[in-house]
Motif scaffolding. Structure first.
Motif, PDB file in Angstrom:
ATOM      1  N   ASP A  98      59.824  46.861  62.533  1.00  0.00           N
ATOM      2  CA  ASP A  98      58.721  45.935  62.252  1.00  0.00           C
ATOM      3  C   ASP A  98      58.234  45.257  63.530  1.00  0.00           C
ATOM      4  O   ASP A  98      57.025  45.160  63.775  1.00  0.00           O
ATOM      5  N   VAL A  99      59.173  44.794  64.348  1.00  0.00           N
ATOM      6  CA  VAL A  99      58.797  44.114  65.589  1.00  0.00           C
ATOM      7  C   VAL A  99      58.126  45.090  66.552  1.00  0.00           C
ATOM      8  O   VAL A  99      57.113  44.759  67.183  1.00  0.00           O
ATOM      9  N   LEU A 100      58.662  46.298  66.662  1.00  0.00           N
ATOM     10  CA  LEU A 100      58.027  47.309  67.519  1.00  0.00           C
ATOM     11  C   LEU A 100      56.599  47.591  67.062  1.00  0.00           C
ATOM     12  O   LEU A 100      55.699  47.759  67.894  1.00  0.00           O
ATOM     13  N   GLU A 101      56.383  47.630  65.759  1.00  0.00           N
ATOM     14  CA  GLU A 101      55.038  47.867  65.242  1.00  0.00           C
ATOM     15  C   GLU A 101      54.112  46.691  65.567  1.00  0.00           C
ATOM     16  O   GLU A 101      52.990  46.886  66.031  1.00  0.00           O
ATOM     17  N   ARG A 102      54.599  45.474  65.367  1.00  0.00           N
ATOM     18  CA  ARG A 102      53.781  44.290  65.685  1.00  0.00           C
ATOM     19  C   ARG A 102      53.423  44.239  67.166  1.00  0.00           C
ATOM     20  O   ARG A 102      52.342  43.786  67.539  1.00  0.00           O
TER      21      ARG A 102
END
Length: 77
Positions: A60-64
């Motif tokens: 999720d953080v990598l996507e954000r």
């Protein structure tokens, strides 16, 4: 693969953050070509010995941050 043992479970830096940083290094280092599928949530769980929640949060953080795109039915690219 060299880095799977390199997350530290006994330091204050969250596990999801450590995994996110390892994957980010691989993405920016050219391990995968643009559009190529990277680790699945299950692979992250197995490789780093973490919970599904930790695996999901790291992706999720990598996507954000714009390093990966998650597509239903295709995985994380």
């Amino acid at each position: 693969m060299y880095h799977y043992n390199m997350i530290e479970k006994n330091i204050p830096l969250p596990l999801y953050w450590q995994i996110k940083e390892k994957i980010k290094e691989e993405v920016t280092g050219g391990r995968w070509r643009t559009g190529e599928r990277i680790y699945t949530e299950d692979e992250i769980q197995t490789l780093w010995g973490v919970s599904r929640t930790t695996a999901i949060r790291s992706l999720d953080v990598l996507e954000r941050e714009g390093y990966v795109v998650r597509q239903k039915g295709k995985g994380t690219i």
